[in-house]
Design an enzyme around this catalytic site. Structure first.
Site, mmCIF file in Angstrom:
data_model
loop_
_atom_site.group_PDB
_atom_site.id
_atom_site.type_symbol
_atom_site.label_atom_id
_atom_site.label_comp_id
_atom_site.label_asym_id
_atom_site.label_seq_id
_atom_site.Cartn_x
_atom_site.Cartn_y
_atom_site.Cartn_z
ATOM 1 N N LYS A 117 0.840 -1.203 0.000
ATOM 2 C CA LYS A 117 0.000 0.000 0.000
ATOM 3 C C LYS A 117 0.876 1.256 0.000
ATOM 4 C CE LYS A 117 -3.809 -2.485 2.180
ATOM 5 N NZ LYS A 117 -4.614 -2.777 3.373
ATOM 6 N N GLN A 149 -4.684 -1.694 9.760
ATOM 7 C CA GLN A 149 -4.634 -3.013 9.143
ATOM 8 C C GLN A 149 -5.206 -4.065 10.095
ATOM 9 O OE1 GLN A 149 -3.799 -3.510 5.968
ATOM 10 N NE2 GLN A 149 -3.990 -5.719 6.004
ATOM 11 N N ASP A 194 -10.994 2.781 4.312
ATOM 12 C CA ASP A 194 -11.343 1.363 4.218
ATOM 13 C C ASP A 194 -12.859 1.166 4.138
ATOM 14 O OD1 ASP A 194 -9.367 -0.617 4.054
ATOM 15 O OD2 ASP A 194 -8.822 -0.406 6.173
HETATM 16 N N1 GUN Z 1 -6.975 -7.018 6.273
HETATM 17 C C1 GUN Z 1 -7.310 -7.738 5.177
HETATM 18 N N2 GUN Z 1 -7.848 -6.927 4.233
HETATM 19 C C2 GUN Z 1 -7.847 -5.675 4.750
HETATM 20 C C3 GUN Z 1 -8.265 -4.409 4.241
HETATM 21 O O1 GUN Z 1 -8.781 -4.269 3.129
HETATM 22 N N3 GUN Z 1 -8.079 -3.355 5.091
HETATM 23 C C4 GUN Z 1 -7.535 -3.489 6.321
HETATM 24 N N4 GUN Z 1 -7.405 -2.404 7.069
HETATM 25 N N5 GUN Z 1 -7.141 -4.651 6.810
HETATM 26 C C5 GUN Z 1 -7.290 -5.740 6.026
#
Ligand code: GUN
Length: 294
Positions: free
Chosen positions: A52, A96, A119
C-alpha cells in the site's frame, strides 16, 4: 475464456490517479496523504501494508506507515487514532486487520473519523453503502466492482453466489451485487462455512465470488459452463521450490475451473492488486471531502 487481469487494470487506475496528482501539483495544492497503522509483526499484514505504501509512492501520494508493537494496548491504539483524526496533514488512514487479541476491533473501527475512513469499515460508512448513499466502499469489493465494470461483465438478472460472509469482503459484496445499479441488479445468495450442500448452490451460479480462504476449494464439478469466477482467496501455502518458502493460492482450482468459465480472475494478479488501487482511489476521494470541509 477471458482473464480478468487485475494487474493490468490496477496499473491503468494507478496511471489515472498519477495524472490527477500531477494536476493537483500543477495547481499548487497539497498532494493526498494516506497513513496505515499496523499493530504487531504478522508477515502477511506487513507485506500488504508495504504494498500500500509503495503504491502511494508510485502515484505521487504522501504516505506514513505507523508501526506499533504486538503488545500495544487498546488505549494506546485509540490515542494514535485520535492523533490521526486530528492531523490535518492526513487525508485518510487505515488500521490493518486483524488486530492482536487484547484489542477490540469494533471499538477501533468506531474511533476512526468517518471522513478519513478510506477502508469504509466504520458503521456509518458501511450503513451508507447499504443505503446506496455516496461513501467509501471497502477497497476489495470496490476493486471487484471496477473489474466487472471495466470488462463489461453482465450482472443484471444474473444469479451471484457469494462464498464467505466476512465484514471486509463477503458481506459488503453481497449488498453491492444486489444494488439497483451496474454492477449490481443480481439475485444474490450468500453462502458460508455452515452452508449445507454448497455445490448444489454454486452449480446454479452465473457469477461466483469466493472469499473463503480455503485453497482450491471450488472445483470444476461445482460450477456450470460459462460461469464468471471472482477469486478473492489469498492463502499462503508452503512451497519449498520458492525462495520465500510459500506461494499464494486462491479458493479456486484455476486450472480446471478456467476451462468452464467465461471470465475468471487469476491468483495472484486478480483481485489483490485491485484492492490497492481502490484504496488509492478512496484516498483521493477523502482529500476532496477534506477540502470541502476546510
Ligand atoms: N486485512 C485484510 N484486508 C484488509 C483491508 O482491506 N483493510 C484493512 N485495514 N485490513 C485488512
Amino acid at each position: 475464456m477471458t482473464i480478468l487481469d487485475g494487474k493490468k487494470i490496477s496499473n491503468q487506475i494507478k496511471d489515472e490517479i498519477a495524472e490527477e496528482v500531477k494536476k493537483i501539483i500543477d495547481d499548487g495544492e497539497k498532494v493526498p496523504h494516506l497513513a496505515a497503522v499496523i499493530v504487531g509483526n504478522d508477515g502477511a499484514s506487513l507485506t500488504y501494508v508495504g504494498s500500500k505504501v509503495r503504491a502511494c509512492e508510485r502515484v505521487g501520494f504522501e504516505s506514513t506507515m505507523v508501526r506499533m508493537s504486538n503488545t500495544t494496548s487498546e488505549v494506546e491504539l485509540l490515542d494514535k487514532i485520535e492523533e490521526l483524526n486530528e492531523d490535518d496533514n492526513i487525508d485518510g488512514f487505515i488500521v490493518q486487520l486483524p488486530l492482536p487479541p487484547q484489542i477490540n476491533t469494533q471499538k477501533v473501527l468506531l474511533a476512526v473519523d468517518p471522513d478519513k475512513d478510506v477502508d469504509g469499515f466504520h458503521p456509518m460508512n458501511f450503513g451508507k453503502m447499504a443505503l446506496d448513499m455516496s461513501t467509501f466502499i471497502p477497497a476489495t469489493p470496490f476493486g471487484i466492482l471496477e473489474l466487472i465494470e471495466r470488462y463489461g461483465v453482465e450482472t443484471q438478472g444474473k444469479h451471484t453466489v457469494v462464498i464467505g460472509r466476512s465484514h471486509i469482503v463477503g458481506r459488503p459484496m453481497s449488498i453491492l451485487m444486489g444494488r439497483k445499479a451496474f454492477p449490481g441488479n443480481s439475485t444474490v445468495t450468500v453462502t458460508h462455512s455452515r452452508t449445507k450442500n454448497i455445490e448444489e448452490i454454486t452449480r446454479q451460479a452465473d457469477i461466483i465470488i469466493s472469499a473463503l480462504g480455503v485453497p482450491n476449494f471450488l472445483k470444476a464439478d461445482m460450477v456450470k459452463d460459462d460461469v464468471v469466477i471472482i477469486d478473492v482467496g489469498i492463502t499462503r501455502v508452503p512451497d519449498e521450490t520458492r525462495e520465500r518458502g510459500y506461494r499464494i493460492t486462491g479458493d479456486v482450482d484455476f486450472e480446471n475451473v478456467s476451462k468452464k468459465a467465461s471470465f475468471i480472475t487469476p491468483v495472484p494478479g486478480g483481485v489483490g492488486p485491485m484492492t490497492i488501487a481502490m484504496l488509492l482511489k478512496n484516498t483521493l476521494l477523502a482529500r476532496e471531502r477534506h477540502l470541502r470541509q476546510a
